[in-house]
Write a protein that holds these residues in place. Structure first.
Motif, short mmCIF file in Angstrom:
data_model
loop_
_atom_site.label_atom_id
_atom_site.label_comp_id
_atom_site.label_asym_id
_atom_site.label_seq_id
_atom_site.Cartn_x
_atom_site.Cartn_y
_atom_site.Cartn_z
N TYR A 228 -3.93 2.77 -2.51
CA TYR A 228 -4.65 3.44 -1.43
C TYR A 228 -5.38 2.42 -0.56
O TYR A 228 -5.88 1.40 -1.05
CB TYR A 228 -5.68 4.42 -2.00
CG TYR A 228 -5.07 5.71 -2.52
CD1 TYR A 228 -5.01 6.84 -1.71
CD2 TYR A 228 -4.58 5.79 -3.82
CE1 TYR A 228 -4.45 8.02 -2.18
CE2 TYR A 228 -4.02 6.96 -4.30
CZ TYR A 228 -3.96 8.07 -3.48
OH TYR A 228 -3.40 9.24 -3.94
N ASP A 229 -5.45 2.72 0.72
CA ASP A 229 -6.28 1.95 1.65
C ASP A 229 -7.68 2.56 1.57
O ASP A 229 -7.96 3.56 2.21
CB ASP A 229 -5.71 2.05 3.06
CG ASP A 229 -6.46 1.18 4.05
OD1 ASP A 229 -7.37 0.44 3.63
OD2 ASP A 229 -6.15 1.24 5.26
N VAL A 230 -8.54 1.96 0.75
CA VAL A 230 -9.87 2.50 0.47
C VAL A 230 -10.89 1.80 1.36
O VAL A 230 -11.04 0.57 1.31
CB VAL A 230 -10.25 2.32 -1.01
CG1 VAL A 230 -11.67 2.79 -1.26
CG2 VAL A 230 -9.27 3.07 -1.90
N ASP B 9 -6.01 12.06 -5.47
CA ASP B 9 -4.65 11.57 -5.70
C ASP B 9 -3.64 12.71 -5.69
O ASP B 9 -2.56 12.60 -5.10
CB ASP B 9 -4.62 10.82 -7.04
CG ASP B 9 -3.29 10.13 -7.28
OD1 ASP B 9 -2.77 9.51 -6.35
OD2 ASP B 9 -2.78 10.22 -8.41
N LYS C 51 -1.71 5.80 2.26
CA LYS C 51 -2.76 6.81 2.29
C LYS C 51 -4.11 6.15 2.49
O LYS C 51 -4.43 5.15 1.84
CB LYS C 51 -2.77 7.62 0.98
CG LYS C 51 -1.41 8.23 0.60
CD LYS C 51 -0.98 9.29 1.60
CE LYS C 51 0.32 9.95 1.14
NZ LYS C 51 0.80 10.96 2.11
N ARG C 52 -4.93 6.74 3.38
CA ARG C 52 -6.27 6.19 3.68
C ARG C 52 -7.35 7.14 3.16
O ARG C 52 -7.31 8.34 3.41
CB ARG C 52 -6.46 6.00 5.18
CG ARG C 52 -5.46 5.05 5.82
CD ARG C 52 -5.71 4.94 7.31
NE ARG C 52 -6.91 4.17 7.63
CZ ARG C 52 -7.86 4.56 8.45
NH1 ARG C 52 -7.80 5.75 9.04
NH2 ARG C 52 -8.90 3.79 8.71
N VAL C 53 -8.34 6.57 2.46
CA VAL C 53 -9.45 7.35 1.92
C VAL C 53 -10.75 6.68 2.32
O VAL C 53 -10.92 5.47 2.13
CB VAL C 53 -9.36 7.46 0.38
CG1 VAL C 53 -10.57 8.23 -0.16
CG2 VAL C 53 -8.07 8.12 -0.05
N LEU D 53 -8.68 4.44 -7.30
CA LEU D 53 -7.65 4.63 -6.27
C LEU D 53 -7.09 3.32 -5.71
O LEU D 53 -5.90 3.25 -5.37
CB LEU D 53 -8.19 5.48 -5.13
CG LEU D 53 -8.55 6.94 -5.47
CD1 LEU D 53 -8.97 7.69 -4.20
CD2 LEU D 53 -7.38 7.66 -6.15
N ASP E 188 -6.91 10.50 5.10
CA ASP E 188 -6.26 11.58 4.33
C ASP E 188 -7.25 12.34 3.48
O ASP E 188 -7.01 13.50 3.13
CB ASP E 188 -5.16 10.99 3.44
CG ASP E 188 -4.03 10.38 4.27
OD1 ASP E 188 -3.22 11.16 4.80
OD2 ASP E 188 -3.97 9.15 4.39
N LYS F 164 0.85 -1.20 0.00
CA LYS F 164 0.00 0.00 0.00
C LYS F 164 0.88 1.25 0.00
O LYS F 164 2.07 1.20 0.34
CB LYS F 164 -0.90 0.00 1.23
CG LYS F 164 -1.87 -1.18 1.32
CD LYS F 164 -3.03 -1.02 0.37
CE LYS F 164 -4.09 -2.10 0.59
NZ LYS F 164 -5.25 -1.92 -0.27
N ASN F 165 0.27 2.39 -0.35
CA ASN F 165 1.05 3.63 -0.40
C ASN F 165 0.97 4.44 0.89
O ASN F 165 1.50 5.55 0.97
CB ASN F 165 0.62 4.49 -1.60
CG ASN F 165 -0.81 5.01 -1.47
OD1 ASN F 165 -1.47 4.83 -0.44
ND2 ASN F 165 -1.30 5.65 -2.53
#
Length: 598
Positions: free
Chosen positions: A132-134, A413, A109-111, A127, A193, A106-107
């Protein structure tokens, strides 16, 4: 007049009218050619890359592409673009191996995505493959939002929704069904994020007229009633049903009521029949099932006896227009009309409802209770919060929600990587010659005179007997090939090279639409030039293709609006000054290519 800059991505994009009109900018002629070649999986993936839900939209899209279709300038009906999309979905192979794979790393980042409708699912699709942690929240037990709850199963089976939402959830999305968000403030504080709101327009408008409270037991708000039918909470309705409203929801309500026991179902609208917001084909389907539509009737009161609904009274009106074309409804003076009924379905519009969004967290709302947004970036006045779909600008169609989702994903993004989200990269485009010889092309360029083919439908008696029995059966392979052949390949562009032209006017002589003119431009401006062409160019919304540099000092002018892209000019040209080149545009989507190269 300046010569046309055909290197600008939007120039030929605008000439491909169907793709230009589609909010998600699906390359329509490209996937139709693939269908004609029997390459259904390839056609499906072309669609999936842009509109995300080919099988769903192939059944339910509002079809903004079809009124724009160039075929409609040759004969009455456009190409059945929407139903050909369904062909790709119906006949494709297993495409799961062609989908992006969940990233191993994962990168960081949480969305959070609120609401599992088409807008949020599009953001997730864009994403999740980027690492991304979606996290996707929805109060219902399954993803799909209004696609699942408000569109009847006889139009859109659950199996199609399950398949296409499953493709997205399988990208590594953390889907949390049955988890309703009650506080945006708390969600923002939970170390996300960015937050995307795609909750739709969940509140149906009611009708506050005399008798509403007394007869409430048999008066239902349309979208709530459709959801209850979808979840199996409602399985029958009275014999006599009135549906109020002229939109697509009203058409879904009346056709659903017809299947749940309504033998005398009527739609009653304030406006004229032609002014109804419902799509023409939705009205046709209702009429085909024996449901009359009464127009220019304004509701006055619900009639009732001892708390039981007995009917409705309406005032007859007619339309009057002022000098500016503004309409007002004026009483006709005729006696009020009474319609007996057992149930009423109110489908007069939908509204947004955001009781879960606190008003002290920096999100501004306008006087109508809608969030104040940047229409390009989809960002609210809170830097971390983005909106899309019906939650952003009010009720529209699934394809608009998809377009919003793509734009929001680009913004999110760029935002989480610390970049200016207002700087949007141009879409990718290319022009590739289709020449296979001096007069041969790699695409079918003849203009066939075929009229539009009808989509086969299930027999009415069978369809009305089962609410889950899909009415439209879709094209088979033979009909799909025939309908695909009606496409004029308007993405294959006529490209003119002035240095090669000897001004023999052979292209002018052979053009079936008389859309090519060689003339002296005298500085009179575009409007004057349009009037001096061989056939006046009457549509100012479509550009003129202008090329100078000819030896005589004349200018070549082509009216892009009526050109059929038949290639006869290029076949006839003795010097190759005309070429046919396929234009392909890939809309901008989230990812490293959208970020600053620095």
């Amino acid at each position: 007049m300046k010569a046309t800059d055909i290197s600008a991505p939007d120039y030929f994009h605008k000439v491909v009218d169907c793709q230009w009109a589609c909010p998600a900018h699906t390359p329509v002629p490209e996937y139709i050619r693939l269908i004609a070649a029997g390459r259904y999986s390839d056609a499906y993936m072309i669609n999936w890359n842009s509109n995300v839900f080919p099988g769903i939209l192939g059944r339910t899209c509002d079809r903004p592409c079809e009124p724009a279709c160039r075929r409609g300038r040759v004969e009455k009906d456009p190409v059945a673009i929407c139903r050909l999309k369904r062909v790709a979905a119906d006949f494709k192979d297993d495409i799961r191996a062609r989908l992006p794979q969940p990233p191993a790393v994962k990168n960081g980042k949480r969305v959070a995505l609120v609401g599992a409708g088409p807008a949020s699912l599009t953001v997730a699709r864009d994403l999740a493959p980027l690492g991304y942690d979606v996290v996707l929240f929805d109060g219902d037990a399954a993803a799909g939002g209004m696609m699942r709850t408000q569109i009847p199963k006889f139009r859109l089976p659950d199996s199609v929704i399950d398949e296409e939402t499953g493709y997205i959830l399988g990208l590594g999305v953390d889907f949390r069904p049955g988890q309703r968000i009650d506080s945006l403030k708390a969600l923002i504080a939970d170390n996300y994020d960015a937050v995307f709101v795609g909750t739709g327009a969940p509140r149906g408008r009611d009708l506050d007229i005399p008798g509403r409270r007394e007869a409430a037991a048999n008066i239902h708000v349309g979208i709530d009633w459709l959801a209850n039918v979808s979840f199996g909470h409602v399985a029958h309705i009275g014999r006599r049903v009135i549906v109020l409203g002229g939109g697509n929801t009203a058409m879904d309500c009346c056709r659903t009521a017809r299947r749940l026991g309504g033998t005398d179902v009527r739609v009653i609208v304030r406006s004229g029949f032609a002014e109804m917001k419902a799509s023409p084909w939705e009205k046709e389907d209702a009429l085909h099932e024996g449901i009359p539509i009464h127009d220019y009737l304004v509701p006055k009161a619900f009639t009732h006896q001892r708390g039981r609904l007995t009917g409705m009274t309406f005032e007859k009106v007619h339309a009057e227009y002022d000098a500016g074309g503004k309409r007002r409804l004026v009483p006709s003076g005729e006696p009020d009309q009474l319609f007996a009924c057992d149930d009423v379905l109110v489908a007069v519009g939908q509204e947004n409802a955001f009781p879960w969004i606190e008003r002290d967290i920096g999100i501004a709302f306008d006087d109508h209770g809608m969030p104040v947004l940047d229409a390009r970036t989809m960002r609210s006045t809170h830097p971390k919060v983005f909106f899309g779909g019906d939650a952003a600008f009010g009720p529209k169609n699934i394809i608009w929600a998809v377009a919003h989702g793509h734009e929001a994903a680009v913004s999110i993004d760029k935002f989480v990587h610390g970049e200016d989200i207002t700087e949007r990269p141009l879409p990718a485009s290319e022009l590739i010659s289709q020449k296979m010889g001096l007069h041969d092309w790699s695409y079918k360029n003849e203009v066939m005179p075929d009229t539009r083919y009808k989509v086969p439908q299930r027999e009415a008696a069978v369809a009305l007997a089962n609410i889950r029995s899909e009415v439209e059966l879709g094209f088979d392979a033979r009909l799909a090939l025939a309908e695909a052949g009606r496409c004029l390949n308007c993405d294959v562009q006529t490209i003119f090279a002035a240095p090669l032209c000897i001004e023999c006017d052979a292209c002018v002589d052979i053009c079936p639409m008389d859309c090519i003119t060689f003339l002296a431009v005298n500085g009179g401006g575009e409007q004057e030039l349009r009037g001096r062409l061989r056939v006046p160019a009457l549509n100012p919304t479509q550009d003129l293709y202008i090329a100078d540099g000819l030896k005589t000092g004349r200018t070549m002018v082509k009216d892009e609006d009526v050109c059929l892209h038949c290639g006869l000019c290029a076949e006839r040209c003795p010097t190759g000054a005309w070429d046919m080149r396929k234009f392909f545009l890939e809309p901008t989507q989230a990812g490293p290519a959208c970020r600053s190269r620095a």
